[in-house]
Design a protein around this motif. Structure first.
Motif, PDB file in Angstrom:
ATOM      1  N   SER A   1      11.068  -4.429   6.445  1.00  0.00           N
ATOM      2  CA  SER A   1       9.686  -4.785   6.142  1.00  0.00           C
ATOM      3  C   SER A   1       9.494  -4.889   4.639  1.00  0.00           C
ATOM      4  O   SER A   1      10.178  -4.231   3.848  1.00  0.00           O
ATOM      5  N   VAL A   2       8.551  -5.728   4.237  1.00  0.00           N
ATOM      6  CA  VAL A   2       8.302  -6.004   2.820  1.00  0.00           C
ATOM      7  C   VAL A   2       6.864  -5.620   2.494  1.00  0.00           C
ATOM      8  O   VAL A   2       5.945  -5.921   3.275  1.00  0.00           O
ATOM      9  N   VAL A   3       6.673  -4.958   1.373  1.00  0.00           N
ATOM     10  CA  VAL A   3       5.339  -4.602   0.903  1.00  0.00           C
ATOM     11  C   VAL A   3       5.181  -5.118  -0.517  1.00  0.00           C
ATOM     12  O   VAL A   3       6.151  -5.256  -1.274  1.00  0.00           O
ATOM     13  N   LEU A   4       3.935  -5.411  -0.887  1.00  0.00           N
ATOM     14  CA  LEU A   4       3.618  -5.872  -2.235  1.00  0.00           C
ATOM     15  C   LEU A   4       2.906  -4.750  -2.992  1.00  0.00           C
ATOM     16  O   LEU A   4       1.936  -4.181  -2.487  1.00  0.00           O
ATOM     17  N   SER A   5       3.402  -4.452  -4.171  1.00  0.00           N
ATOM     18  CA  SER A   5       2.805  -3.396  -5.002  1.00  0.00           C
ATOM     19  C   SER A   5       2.454  -3.986  -6.365  1.00  0.00           C
ATOM     20  O   SER A   5       3.352  -4.283  -7.178  1.00  0.00           O
ATOM     21  N   PRO A   6       1.156  -4.174  -6.663  1.00  0.00           N
ATOM     22  CA  PRO A   6       0.766  -4.769  -7.945  1.00  0.00           C
ATOM     23  C   PRO A   6       0.883  -3.765  -9.088  1.00  0.00           C
ATOM     24  O   PRO A   6       0.591  -2.579  -8.937  1.00  0.00           O
ATOM     25  N   LEU A   7       1.337  -4.262 -10.245  1.00  0.00           N
ATOM     26  CA  LEU A   7       1.387  -3.437 -11.452  1.00  0.00           C
ATOM     27  C   LEU A   7       0.147  -3.605 -12.302  1.00  0.00           C
ATOM     28  O   LEU A   7      -0.125  -2.782 -13.189  1.00  0.00           O
ATOM     29  N   LEU A   8      -0.625  -4.669 -12.047  1.00  0.00           N
ATOM     30  CA  LEU A   8      -1.863  -4.924 -12.768  1.00  0.00           C
ATOM     31  C   LEU A   8      -2.954  -5.280 -11.765  1.00  0.00           C
ATOM     32  O   LEU A   8      -2.668  -5.880 -10.717  1.00  0.00           O
ATOM     33  N   PRO A   9      -4.197  -4.919 -12.034  1.00  0.00           N
ATOM     34  CA  PRO A   9      -5.289  -5.275 -11.129  1.00  0.00           C
ATOM     35  C   PRO A   9      -5.763  -6.706 -11.368  1.00  0.00           C
ATOM     36  O   PRO A   9      -5.547  -7.290 -12.436  1.00  0.00           O
ATOM     37  N   ASN A  10      -6.412  -7.236 -10.357  1.00  0.00           N
ATOM     38  CA  ASN A  10      -7.087  -8.534 -10.462  1.00  0.00           C
ATOM     39  C   ASN A  10      -6.164  -9.676 -10.906  1.00  0.00           C
ATOM     40  O   ASN A  10      -6.501 -10.488 -11.760  1.00  0.00           O
TER      41      ASN A  10
END
Length: 233
Positions: free
Chosen positions: A85-94
């Motif tokens: 499974s793959v998840v997305l984790s943002p390092l910056l908002p918006n």
């Protein structure tokens, strides 16, 4: 012959009489009580011959055979897909991570939250100097937790890849391209095409679905999905 004297004589005076019911004398037939009819007993039916059955002689199996469910044969369960499974984790908002997660049908997980061991985390950054600074800083923090001394950018198991979202419709700056090239030496770098829906922050699912059905966007998403599967598969 007289039975008492053993000589012949006159006929006995009891001739023509019948014995009384009590058996002590004789009376005329007209004076005797009517005889009771004797009830006839029906003959007893013939009893079947006591011949032992063959079942009791030969074996002692039960006469009633119970039918039970036979145990099911073991069947091989098809192996699950090897793709994690793959998840997305943002390092910056918006920067459009939530919209991209909806377009790719992938879950969004904060970078501070742990994921299962079989999951692949893609760091989401923006194709800008600010985005490059965020991803290099994050890699340095991860490397500082390892026993090795910090140095050049090397592969980290906790990072499955880096998804780069364009900051705008313009060309990516040259300095950003150089840093992305450095990152690609250690981790898969996936370039997301410019999609106007990322900048408009659409929240309506129906409107977002229409954007995804457009030919340019659909083609770009299909290509990106193939790149993700190749990177994590």
């Amino acid at each position: 012959m007289n039975p008492l004297h053993g000589t012949t004589g006159q006929p006995s005076t009891t001739e023509g009489l019948v014995p009384e019911a009590h058996g002590y004398g004789y009376v005329a037939p007209s004076e005797a009580p009517p005889a009771r009819p004797v009830a006839s007993t029906p003959p007893a039916p013939d009893k079947p011959s006591q011949v032992p059955s063959k079942a009791s002689e030969t074996h002692s199996e039960p006469l009633i055979e119970f039918i039970t469910d036979a145990p099911a044969e073991a069947t091989e369960v098809p192996a699950e897909s090897a793709t994690a499974s793959v998840v997305l984790s943002p390092l910056l908002p918006n920067i459009g991570t939530s919209t991209m997660a909806r377009l790719l049908h992938l879950p969004e997980v904060p970078v501070s939250q742990d994921v299962p061991d079989d999951a692949v985390r893609l760091l989401v950054v923006e194709a800008s100097e600010k985005g490059m600074a965020a991803v290099f800083s994050h890699i340095d923090r991860l490397r500082a937790q390892l026993p090795e001394a910090p140095g050049s950018v090397t592969s980290l198991e906790s990072i499955g890849g880096i998804l780069v979202i364009p900051a705008d419709s313009k060309r990516t700056p040259r300095t950003v391209k150089l840093k992305l090239k450095v990152l690609s030496g250690a981790h898969p770098v996936l370039m997301c095409p410019w999609i106007p829906a990322l900048a408009s922050r659409l929240c309506d699912d129906e409107a977002l679905a229409k954007v995804a059905e457009a030919r340019p966007v659909a083609t770009a998403l299909k290509k990106l999905t193939a790149q993700i599967e190749a990177a994590v598969g």
